[in-house]
Design a protein around this motif. Structure first.
Motif: not given
Length: 627
Positions: A21-26, A29-30, A78-79
């Motif tokens: 439950d956190t923002h994207k890995l790299f 973005c949410p 989100s992308v």
């Protein structure tokens, strides 16, 4: 049928993938999914290439044979360019890294000193780059399950794949919003020879993950893959099990499938079956006047083609799993590699309006004899040839028994072919991100703040809050556990009432369509304090909560519903009045009249008095009336 799985040499291992439950890995973005149609899209083709070691992964090659392109749907909020593979990855999400380390410590694993980002070849289009980034974070973990030690060789942090949104013969559609969401991957050793133990282990790991309070909840946020083999069979990787209840049926049916494939191998061996030649024959003329609608529909733009499977008579129609035959396995290969709708085979013909004469003519055209099977495909020429070559390849694998495969779990517990099992060539070093040093001081800080595990929490709830065993169990595993503890500490009220409200009352109201999401800690605290001060009865709680969701404050809801608590004198007077009116009932039933009388009184008070107090007064007054 109950099987002796130990005798069969069953070996099962789990891979559990949990979104964090956190923002994207790299990138920043949410990690939110969108259901509305995406406004943007891009088309891509992917091709297999050599790894750093000069090898090409067999699964990537098999995927490339399909010849499909990929269409990616994009929500700009989100992308970003990272997901589109138009920009290098940003530094690794530190919060996701720390959550993974916390999970590793809870699973008794040893975090690595230095973490390296690796690329894992993926060419099904679910990753725009053609690979998935994954980071080994810890090794050599373990877990005790029902007195047995389960090994956890690796714990990785990786990026989730894009969501599949549809597919046709030429194109696969994906939503890019899920691509890049951080996942923790927990791999167990092949330590299970009992399907139920695999279920129990998955359940326990899932509870440990939820205990962190830092993982996503809901369908699709956690997925289980199974690695499974039996003696004489081969390892299968079964992907995409989202429901724990499916783990056991999938294992049981995969064992059944492998046993049946071994039986087919043995029968082929006894019949002296040999490797089948790659010889596809066109038999369109046989069906020039066919009554088969399926074939007639194809003839204007395609044709009918067939191959001979020597020695396969009676085996293509053999059931491998409930409702799935060996012919279904052949059809899966034909669909995956040829893009055709399906196949016919002479184990099931005549049928589908294909006549006996047409079957004889096909057998003759392919050179099939008694004991052989002819497989038929109606499609465009190139598609049909690809499909039948795939059928021949799968039939030849049957001569050896069980091929190693990656399979998809179906909702009924069966599985379906996806692609060959990938090899070691699919993994190589990511060159855009430097190694990550795991700071020992950071590890110690995480270790000091590790959350309480569900089993420990349940024991504490039993002792400290005096909850019943079942309620303590449910609350200890609930995402509302912290809210429960906060409300109990803030409100002078029975912990059991708080637990049942959170676990049962809110669930019931939600089932009725009430929007309970707005009932936060502040609102619930106000309502519980009204009960604690004696201003409303606990029996009024559901009605008050429902009224609050309609826009009232707690105090307004009480007034609007007319639920100000009755004084004891008023309650005593009401009960005396009811007993006076129901003298006949009292004389007829005696002490047994208390049950219907309780119903009458509670209907009159309508939540303005506590049921326990009503019972106490009614019991006393009824006893006096009977003397």
């Amino acid at each position: 049928m109950k099987r002796d799985y130990e005798e069969l040499g069953l070996r099962v291992g789990l891979e559990i993938h949990q979104e964090l439950d956190t923002h994207k890995l790299f990138c920043k973005c949410p990690s939110t999914l969108r259901e509305e149609e995406a406004p943007l899209g891009i088309d891509r083709e992917l091709r297999p290439t050599q790894s750093e070691l000069g090898e090409i992964d067999r699964a990537a090659l098999a995927e490339a044979v399909k010849g499909k392109y990929f269409r990616y749907r994009i929500h700009p909020d989100s992308v970003c360019l990272v997901e589109m593979d138009e920009e290098p990855p940003h530094p690794v999400n530190e919060e996701a890294r720390d959550i993974t380390l916390e999970i590793a410590l809870l699973l008794n694993a040893n975090p690595v000193d230095e973490a390296h980002v690796m690329r894992k070849t993926v060419i099904d289009g679910s990753n725009t780059a053609g690979f998935q980034r994954t980071i080994l974070m810890a090794t050599d973990g373990s877990l005790e399950v029902d007195g047995n030690r389960v090994s956890i060789p690796t714990i990785c942090l990786e990026e989730d794949a894009a969501r599949k949104a549809g597919e046709d013969a030429n194109c696969v559609n994906y939503q890019l919003d899920r691509l890049g969401i951080p996942l923790v991957e927990i791999a167990t050793g092949p330590d299970f020879n009992d399907p139920e133990m695999a279920v129990t282990t998955a359940l326990k790991i899932g509870r440990i993950l939820r205990a962190t309070g830092k993982v996503k909840r809901g369908i699709g946020t956690i997925r289980q893959d199974i690695n499974i083999s039996i003696k004489g069979g081969a390892r299968q990787e079964i992907k995409g099990i989202q429901e724990l209840s499916l783990i056991s049926p999938v294992i049981e049916r995969e064992v059944e499938r492998q046993l049946n494939l071994l039986q087919i191998r043995d029968k082929l061996e006894r019949r002296g079956a040999e490797v089948i030649e790659d010889r596809v024959v066109e038999v369109t003329d046989v069906f020039s006047d066919t009554e088969s609608r399926i074939i007639r529909r194809v003839l204007p733009s395609g044709g009918v083609f067939a191959v001979r499977l020597k020695g396969f008579a009676g085996l293509v129609g053999k059931e491998l799993e409930p409702g799935r035959r060996f012919g279904t396995e052949l059809a899966d290969f034909a669909k995956v590699y040829g893009g055709v709708e399906g196949i016919f085979h002479t184990d099931e013909l005549p049928g589908y309006k294909i006549s006996s004469q047409e079957v004889e003519d096909v057998m003759r055209a392919t050179g099939a004899k008694e004991g052989d099977v002819a497989v038929i495909v109606a499609a465009e020429k190139e598609k049909a040839k690809k499909a039948l070559k795939a059928v021949i390849e799968r039939a030849n694998r049957a001569l050896k028994g069980v091929p190693k495969e990656t399979r998809r779990a179906l909702t009924d517990g069966n599985t379906q072919f996806m692609r060959p099992l990938p090899g070691a060539a699919r993994m190589y070093v990511e060159t855009d991100i430097p190694p990550i040093t795991i700071d020992r001081e950071k590890l110690e800080k995480i270790k000091r703040a590790l959350p309480e595990l569900p089993e420990e929490k349940m024991k504490r709830y039993l002792e400290e809050f005096k909850l019943s065993g079942e309620l303590a169990r449910r609350m200890s595993f609930s995402e509302k556990a912290q809210l429960f503890e906060d409300l109990v500490s803030e409100c002078d009220i029975d912990p059991t009432l708080v637990a049942t409200t959170l676990d049962e009352t809110l669930t019931h109201l939600k089932g009725e369509g009430v929007e309970v999401e707005g009932l936060d800690r502040k609102v619930l605290g106000e309502v519980f304090n009204l009960i604690a001060r004696g201003e409303i009865s606990k029996d009024a709680l559901p009605r008050v909560l429902k009224k609050i969701t309609e826009g009232s404050s707690p105090s307004e809801a009480v007034k609007e519903l007319g639920l100000e608590k009755m004084g004891r004198d008023e309650l005593e007077e009401l009960i005396s009045s009811i007993l006076e009116k129901k003298q006949d009932l009292v004389k007829e039933r005696g002490e047994r009249a208390i049950e219907p009388l309780m119903g009458i009184v509670m209907k009159k008070v309508r939540g303005r008095a506590d049921g326990k107090l009503v019972h106490e007064i009614l019991e006393r007054k009824l006893k006096t009336a009977l003397e």
